[in-house]
Scaffold this active site. Sequence first.
Site, short mmCIF file in Angstrom:
data_model
loop_
_atom_site.label_atom_id
_atom_site.label_comp_id
_atom_site.label_asym_id
_atom_site.label_seq_id
_atom_site.Cartn_x
_atom_site.Cartn_y
_atom_site.Cartn_z
N SER A 74 0.82 -1.22 0.00
CA SER A 74 0.00 0.00 0.00
C SER A 74 0.86 1.27 0.00
CB SER A 74 -0.90 -0.02 1.24
OG SER A 74 -1.42 1.27 1.49
N ASN A 75 0.58 2.15 -0.95
CA ASN A 75 1.24 3.46 -0.97
C ASN A 75 0.69 4.33 0.15
OD1 ASN A 75 2.68 3.04 -3.52
ND2 ASN A 75 0.61 3.02 -4.40
#
Length: 322
Positions: A74-75
């Site tokens: 996940s960014n």
Amino acid sequence: MKTVSRLNFAHLPTPIEELPRLTKVLNGPRILVKRDDQTGLAFGGNKTRKLEFLIAEAREQGAKTLISGGAVQSNHCRQTAAAAARYGFECTLVLTGEKPKQPSANLLLDQLFGAKIVTVEDRAYRDQVLQDTYDKAIAAGRKPYLVPYGGSSPTGALGYAFAVEELMKQNVPADWIVFGTSSGGTHAGFVLGQRVFGFKGKVLGISIDEPEDKLKSHVSGLASQASEKLGKRIDFRRADVLANEEYCKAGYGVFGEGEREAIELFAKNEGLLLDPVYTGRAAAGMIDLIRKGFFKKDETVLFWHTGGQPALFADKYSQELL
Ligand SMILES: Cc1ncc(COP(=O)(O)O)c(C=O)c1O
């Protein structure tokens, strides 16, 4: 308009660049890119704008710990962990997917920022584990603030409402904004900003993983809630939300020929990097729509780059890329 608490750590305004070689290769309309991969905060990306509002809210609530969740790569979680470090919060991330033996890319960075990682292999349990993590933090007196998936609460969405104001001040005549949409906060912010600041172009979200129908309901609801934060509720309808679900059929994070071609076209013609999950898929959609003649030749299409490039270095994707 009501003033909403905001911290100012994003590098704004982000630049807008011409992509003349890509336009030529695609024999398409004028293509511009808005560089939100350059927003600052741990390699930048769209979460920086949302976090300016979310971290302000967490501070106002007297929180000491940020808790959030997402995929292993996940960014959003990487940027939340960085914001936590920068503003002195503890951070716990609930990540879905298999925990690799050797962390790479975003997961490696989460740990560098000092976040505590809880992994959930089966996505079906992620909401429950996130809730348990939050409840335990309360019981332990750690004063948690729950940063929603993707930072997509009404508060987070405000980041993209004000991004539209920024775009309008840059005075670039865009007929279309095209971008990748998933948890809906970016999309809702755009829809709200379009109305509040009078943006005349169209806003088209290329879905990364959600059906069009669901996006229309979710994004219009979120934009309506976000409008209340500015002091006056606007009731957005499903018809106010433009979304395209054609390019997400393979499923979240599944790297296909469309993403590969988009990444290569941007890299080899413009020296610009896309990511394998979001901007790669959104650009693949834009490229296909250009080829199908969806945009008029004399229109200007602004591709809003939402970041995500660290995922290029995740073992999962780097092995598939070349
Ligand atoms: C690089 C990138 N682009 C786009 C998105 C989608 O934004 P949203 O979740 O606001 O729909 C994300 C979400 O994580 C992202 O990381």
